[in-house]
Design an enzyme around this catalytic site. Structure first.
Site, PDB file in Angstrom:
ATOM      1  N   GLY A 127       4.843  33.704 -31.277  1.00 35.73           N
ATOM      2  CA  GLY A 127       3.748  34.839 -30.844  1.00 35.73           C
ATOM      3  C   GLY A 127       4.521  35.482 -29.519  1.00 35.73           C
ATOM      4  O   GLY A 127       5.416  35.127 -28.984  1.00 35.73           O
ATOM      5  N   ASP A 128       3.779  36.596 -29.356  1.00 40.18           N
ATOM      6  CA  ASP A 128       4.012  37.510 -28.327  1.00 40.18           C
ATOM      7  C   ASP A 128       3.505  36.821 -27.031  1.00 40.18           C
ATOM      8  O   ASP A 128       2.666  35.936 -27.007  1.00 40.18           O
ATOM      9  CB  ASP A 128       3.673  38.743 -28.382  1.00 40.18           C
ATOM     10  CG  ASP A 128       4.242  39.660 -29.570  1.00 40.18           C
ATOM     11  OD1 ASP A 128       5.449  39.091 -29.797  1.00 40.18           O
ATOM     12  OD2 ASP A 128       3.549  40.430 -30.195  1.00 40.18           O
ATOM     13  N   GLY A 188      -7.950  32.984 -28.021  1.00 39.15           N
ATOM     14  CA  GLY A 188      -6.905  32.243 -27.081  1.00 39.15           C
ATOM     15  C   GLY A 188      -5.688  31.823 -27.573  1.00 39.15           C
ATOM     16  O   GLY A 188      -5.014  32.615 -28.410  1.00 39.15           O
ATOM     17  N   LYS A 221       0.946  37.279 -25.431  1.00 35.11           N
ATOM     18  CA  LYS A 221      -0.437  37.945 -25.072  1.00 35.11           C
ATOM     19  C   LYS A 221      -1.373  37.150 -26.167  1.00 35.11           C
ATOM     20  O   LYS A 221      -1.150  36.744 -27.040  1.00 35.11           O
ATOM     21  CB  LYS A 221      -0.311  39.430 -25.724  1.00 35.11           C
ATOM     22  CG  LYS A 221      -1.634  40.119 -25.652  1.00 35.11           C
ATOM     23  CD  LYS A 221      -1.510  41.492 -26.098  1.00 35.11           C
ATOM     24  CE  LYS A 221      -3.001  42.102 -26.051  1.00 35.11           C
ATOM     25  NZ  LYS A 221      -2.866  43.675 -26.505  1.00 35.11           N
ATOM     26  N   ILE A 222      -2.479  36.551 -25.139  1.00 39.67           N
ATOM     27  CA  ILE A 222      -3.562  35.791 -25.887  1.00 39.67           C
ATOM     28  C   ILE A 222      -4.261  36.608 -27.073  1.00 39.67           C
ATOM     29  O   ILE A 222      -4.496  37.768 -27.183  1.00 39.67           O
ATOM     30  CB  ILE A 222      -4.345  35.142 -25.002  1.00 39.67           C
ATOM     31  CG1 ILE A 222      -5.474  36.158 -24.527  1.00 39.67           C
ATOM     32  CG2 ILE A 222      -3.536  34.302 -23.813  1.00 39.67           C
ATOM     33  CD1 ILE A 222      -6.757  35.526 -23.601  1.00 39.67           C
ATOM     34  N   HIS A 223      -4.754  35.723 -27.890  1.00 42.21           N
ATOM     35  CA  HIS A 223      -5.648  36.368 -28.904  1.00 42.21           C
ATOM     36  C   HIS A 223      -6.959  36.851 -28.150  1.00 42.21           C
ATOM     37  O   HIS A 223      -7.222  35.753 -27.086  1.00 42.21           O
ATOM     38  CB  HIS A 223      -5.963  35.417 -30.163  1.00 42.21           C
ATOM     39  CG  HIS A 223      -6.647  35.843 -31.150  1.00 42.21           C
ATOM     40  ND1 HIS A 223      -7.873  36.020 -30.934  1.00 42.21           N
ATOM     41  CD2 HIS A 223      -6.568  36.300 -32.400  1.00 42.21           C
ATOM     42  CE1 HIS A 223      -8.530  36.752 -32.090  1.00 42.21           C
ATOM     43  NE2 HIS A 223      -7.824  36.768 -32.937  1.00 42.21           N
ATOM     44  N   PRO A 224      -7.478  38.000 -28.303  1.00 39.39           N
ATOM     45  CA  PRO A 224      -8.461  38.065 -27.361  1.00 39.39           C
ATOM     46  C   PRO A 224      -9.734  37.439 -27.313  1.00 39.39           C
ATOM     47  O   PRO A 224     -10.448  36.999 -26.331  1.00 39.39           O
ATOM     48  CB  PRO A 224      -8.989  39.418 -27.953  1.00 39.39           C
ATOM     49  CG  PRO A 224      -8.519  39.677 -29.363  1.00 39.39           C
ATOM     50  CD  PRO A 224      -7.218  38.826 -29.078  1.00 39.39           C
ATOM     51  N   HIS A 237     -14.986  20.373 -20.701  1.00 38.39           N
ATOM     52  CA  HIS A 237     -13.772  19.767 -21.169  1.00 38.39           C
ATOM     53  C   HIS A 237     -12.745  20.976 -20.808  1.00 38.39           C
ATOM     54  O   HIS A 237     -13.088  22.176 -21.223  1.00 38.39           O
ATOM     55  CB  HIS A 237     -13.641  19.367 -22.341  1.00 38.39           C
ATOM     56  CG  HIS A 237     -12.420  18.457 -22.614  1.00 38.39           C
ATOM     57  ND1 HIS A 237     -11.245  19.011 -23.081  1.00 38.39           N
ATOM     58  CD2 HIS A 237     -12.358  17.077 -22.929  1.00 38.39           C
ATOM     59  CE1 HIS A 237     -10.601  18.120 -23.225  1.00 38.39           C
ATOM     60  NE2 HIS A 237     -11.088  16.980 -23.336  1.00 38.39           N
TER      61      HIS A 237
END
Length: 299
Positions: free
Chosen positions: A163-164, A172, A166-169, A82
């Site tokens: 948020g910025d 996501g 930039k993804i959360h590592p 998915h």
């Protein structure tokens, strides 16, 4: 009267039972919220939860579930059939009783802001909460999936709503929004040719010239070695389950393929299923409000 809101968070975990159990425990720990249902699919590697609660408690439940998912699901190791872009992929709020869609929009914004502020996860608002037309459609928001999100967030038109760029590592990106009830409906084909499912999905979905209120993709169920047409019916009153089901059967025949089953994921409004029964039984002059016993018992 208490305002009742439904929340249906989708988590990118359908294989690790310990994590799923943790999500269940988290959902059950929030006062004022009831976990009505949850289902997990190993091939999709995804779990769908359905909760209801008052307008305040449901916000706390949603946040705590997103928090648990962010701490226990690592998207860098996630594989599934998915599409997905985050540990909590999507978190919709649905008005159920004595509450408006606009109030659910405000709830979604409050939850989205808190998720970003406390957990550092970028948030896209979608559906009725969308800040621009192209973000109403979850498929457009999620295009690129987790692996493509670092580049997507840098594009001019795809800055997160919270948020910025930039993804959360590991967690996501998450989509949060308000919407009306939908039915998650999947149809299984007796073939392991994923291209056939892709072609059928393209024909029936609204973006491909098919049914306006049907979103469809083709996926492979590796554990069963069969292809599936996976759908979200975003307005079952204007595009019924039986119509898409019959169309899939019709289109599958050109490839010498049969439909071998279907499934409803999570909870569905009774009327969506009654409409199917009414069609196949060819019931004449049926009145959903007057002729369903439970409607009278529930007032």
């Amino acid at each position: 009267m208490a305002k009742i809101v439904e929340c249906i968070p989708n988590f990118s975990e359908g294989q690790n039972q310990a994590v799923i159990d943790g999500l269940v425990a988290t959902a059950k720990s929030i006062p004022g919220v009831t976990l009505l249902d949850y289902s997990s699919d190993a091939s999709h590697n995804r779990s769908v939860f359905t909760l209801v609660g008052d307008d305040q408690s449901i916000q706390e439940a949603a946040f705590q579930l997103v928090k648990y998912a962010s701490e226990n699901i690592d998207m860098t190791k996630h594989h599934g059939e998915h599409p997905r872009m985050g540990a909590t992929d999507v978190c919709p709020f649905v008005p159920i009783k004595d509450i408006t869609t606009q109030e659910c929009v405000e709830i979604s914004k409050q939850v989205a802001e808190r998720i970003n502020r406390e957990l550092g996860i970028p948030i896209f608002l979608y559906e009725d909460s969308a800040t621009r037309p192209e973000r109403q459609n979850l498929a457009k928001v999620r295009k690129g999936q987790f692996e493509g999100m670092p580049e997507k967030l840098l594009e001019e038109d795809w800055a997160p709503d919270y948020g910025d760029r930039k993804i959360h590592p590991t967690a996501g990106v998450t989509a949060v929004g308000a919407r009306m009830p939908l039915v998650a409906f999947n149809v299984n084909l007796d073939t392991d040719n994923i291209d056939i499912a892709h072609k059928i999905a393209k024909i029936i979905r609204g973006s491909g010239g098919g049914y306006k209120y049907c979103k469809a993709i083709g996926v492979m169920l590796e554990d069963r070695h069969i292809a599936q047409v996976s759908m979200n019916m975003v307005n079952f009153e204007k595009c019924s389950l039986y119509r898409t089901f019959e169309t899939i059967k019709f289109e599958a025949r050109r490839y010498g393929v049969n439909v071998i089953g279907s499934e409803v994921i999570g909870l569905a409004p009774a009327k969506a299923l009654i409409d199917v029964a009414e069609y196949y039984l060819q019931v004449e002059d049926f009145d959903y409000h007057k002729q369903i016993l439970e409607n009278h018992l529930l007032g």
